[in-house]
Scaffold this motif. Structure first.
Motif, PDB file in Angstrom:
ATOM      1  N   LYS A  76      -3.354   3.616   5.353  1.00  0.00           N
ATOM      2  CA  LYS A  76      -3.734   3.857   4.095  1.00  0.00           C
ATOM      3  C   LYS A  76      -2.926   3.193   2.942  1.00  0.00           C
ATOM      4  O   LYS A  76      -1.764   3.620   2.958  1.00  0.00           O
ATOM      5  CB  LYS A  76      -4.170   5.189   3.943  1.00  0.00           C
ATOM      6  N   ALA A  77      -3.451   2.602   1.989  1.00  0.00           N
ATOM      7  CA  ALA A  77      -2.619   1.829   0.901  1.00  0.00           C
ATOM      8  C   ALA A  77      -1.831   2.949   0.130  1.00  0.00           C
ATOM      9  O   ALA A  77      -0.767   2.688   0.014  1.00  0.00           O
ATOM     10  CB  ALA A  77      -3.369   0.920   0.151  1.00  0.00           C
ATOM     11  N   ALA A  78      -2.330   4.110   0.305  1.00  0.00           N
ATOM     12  CA  ALA A  78      -1.764   5.016  -0.709  1.00  0.00           C
ATOM     13  C   ALA A  78      -0.409   5.897   0.057  1.00  0.00           C
ATOM     14  O   ALA A  78       0.419   6.323  -0.667  1.00  0.00           O
ATOM     15  CB  ALA A  78      -2.655   6.384  -1.078  1.00  0.00           C
ATOM     16  N   ASP A  79      -0.123   5.627   1.303  1.00  0.00           N
ATOM     17  CA  ASP A  79       0.757   6.073   2.112  1.00  0.00           C
ATOM     18  C   ASP A  79       1.920   4.897   2.105  1.00  0.00           C
ATOM     19  O   ASP A  79       3.047   5.339   2.684  1.00  0.00           O
ATOM     20  CB  ASP A  79       0.463   6.186   3.586  1.00  0.00           C
ATOM     21  N   ILE A  80       1.560   3.787   1.465  1.00  0.00           N
ATOM     22  CA  ILE A  80       2.846   2.834   1.468  1.00  0.00           C
ATOM     23  C   ILE A  80       3.434   2.914  -0.138  1.00  0.00           C
ATOM     24  O   ILE A  80       2.832   2.394  -0.686  1.00  0.00           O
ATOM     25  CB  ILE A  80       2.469   1.377   1.758  1.00  0.00           C
ATOM     26  N   GLN A  81       4.667   3.456   0.002  1.00  0.00           N
ATOM     27  CA  GLN A  81       5.130   3.731  -1.494  1.00  0.00           C
ATOM     28  C   GLN A  81       6.276   2.827  -1.482  1.00  0.00           C
ATOM     29  O   GLN A  81       6.813   2.305  -0.708  1.00  0.00           O
ATOM     30  CB  GLN A  81       5.577   5.175  -1.528  1.00  0.00           C
ATOM     31  N   PRO A  82       6.345   2.164  -3.044  1.00  0.00           N
ATOM     32  CA  PRO A  82       7.387   1.518  -3.336  1.00  0.00           C
ATOM     33  C   PRO A  82       8.635   1.855  -2.661  1.00  0.00           C
ATOM     34  O   PRO A  82       9.315   2.906  -2.696  1.00  0.00           O
ATOM     35  CB  PRO A  82       7.443   1.227  -4.792  1.00  0.00           C
ATOM     36  N   ASP A  83       9.567   0.731  -2.157  1.00  0.00           N
ATOM     37  CA  ASP A  83      10.782   0.955  -1.581  1.00  0.00           C
ATOM     38  C   ASP A  83      10.941   2.017  -0.321  1.00  0.00           C
ATOM     39  O   ASP A  83      12.084   2.597  -0.002  1.00  0.00           O
ATOM     40  CB  ASP A  83      11.848   1.296  -2.567  1.00  0.00           C
ATOM     41  N   GLU A  84       9.930   2.215   0.167  1.00  0.00           N
ATOM     42  CA  GLU A  84       9.699   3.072   1.362  1.00  0.00           C
ATOM     43  C   GLU A  84       8.829   2.712   2.404  1.00  0.00           C
ATOM     44  O   GLU A  84       7.667   2.870   2.590  1.00  0.00           O
ATOM     45  CB  GLU A  84       9.101   4.531   0.822  1.00  0.00           C
ATOM     46  N   PRO A  85       9.411   1.587   3.319  1.00  0.00           N
ATOM     47  CA  PRO A  85       8.772   0.714   4.461  1.00  0.00           C
ATOM     48  C   PRO A  85       8.114   1.791   5.284  1.00  0.00           C
ATOM     49  O   PRO A  85       9.035   2.821   5.527  1.00  0.00           O
ATOM     50  CB  PRO A  85       9.796  -0.189   4.778  1.00  0.00           C
ATOM     51  N   VAL A  86       7.089   1.392   6.050  1.00  0.00           N
ATOM     52  CA  VAL A  86       6.573   2.263   6.897  1.00  0.00           C
ATOM     53  C   VAL A  86       6.206   1.446   8.211  1.00  0.00           C
ATOM     54  O   VAL A  86       5.881   0.374   8.160  1.00  0.00           O
ATOM     55  CB  VAL A  86       5.222   2.931   6.391  1.00  0.00           C
ATOM     56  N   LYS A  87       6.631   2.006   9.281  1.00  0.00           N
ATOM     57  CA  LYS A  87       6.172   1.275  10.689  1.00  0.00           C
ATOM     58  C   LYS A  87       4.698   1.748  11.147  1.00  0.00           C
ATOM     59  O   LYS A  87       4.594   2.917  11.146  1.00  0.00           O
ATOM     60  CB  LYS A  87       7.528   1.687  11.643  1.00  0.00           C
ATOM     61  N   VAL A  88       4.503   1.017  11.531  1.00  0.00           N
ATOM     62  CA  VAL A  88       2.879   0.902  12.236  1.00  0.00           C
ATOM     63  C   VAL A  88       2.938   0.306  13.456  1.00  0.00           C
ATOM     64  O   VAL A  88       3.825  -0.855  13.760  1.00  0.00           O
ATOM     65  CB  VAL A  88       1.623   0.535  11.439  1.00  0.00           C
TER      66      VAL A  88
END
Ligand code: FES
Length: 104
Positions: free
Chosen positions: A11-23
Motif C-alpha cells: 500500500k502506498a501509505a505504508d511507504i514513508q519517506p526515508d523508511e524503505p520497506v522490503k517486499v
C-alpha cells in the motif's frame, strides 16, 4: 490491471519517506522507497555482499547499505561510492488506487 508483469506489492501509505520497506515477489526481494512522495523500487540485495537495502539508511534520493556504507541513487540504481561499484537493479513503479505495483 490485466498486464501480468505488474505485481501489486504494497500500500502506498505504508511507504514513508526515508523508511524503505522490503517486499517479496516470488523469490525476488525488492526494496521500496518514498522520495518526495513518489515511490521507487530497487533490488533489495546490495551488489557488494549480502545486505538488505531496506535495512539501510535512506536520505532523500540516496540509500546507504547497512553493512559497509556503500551508497546508491534510488532513482537510477547507480553506485555512488566505494565499496560498491555495480549499480542496483531498478524497477518501474506505479501507484493505482493507493496500491503500489512493480513491473517485474
Ligand atoms: Fe553493501 Fe558491502 S554489502 S556495501
Amino acid at each position: 490491471m490485466t498486464d501480468k508483469n505488474w505485481k501489486e506489492v504494497a500500500k502506498a501509505a505504508d511507504i514513508q519517506p526515508d523508511e524503505p520497506v522490503k517486499v517479496s515477489v516470488g523469490s525476488e526481494e525488492i526494496a521500496l522507497y518514498n522520495v518526495d512522495g513518489d515511490i521507487f523500487a530497487t533490488h533489495n540485495i546490495c551488489t557488494h555482499a549480502y545486505a538488505s537495502m531496506a535495512d539501510g539508511f535512506q536520505e532523500g534520493v540516496e540509500i546507504e547499505c547497512p553493512l559497509h556504507e556503500g551508497r546508491f541513487n534510488i532513482k537510477t540504481g547507480k553506485a555512488l561510492c566505494a565499496p560498491v561499484t555495480e549499480g542496483l537493479q531498478t524497477y518501474e513503479v506505479k501507484v493505482d488506487g493507493g496500491a503500489v505495483f512493480v513491473k517485474i
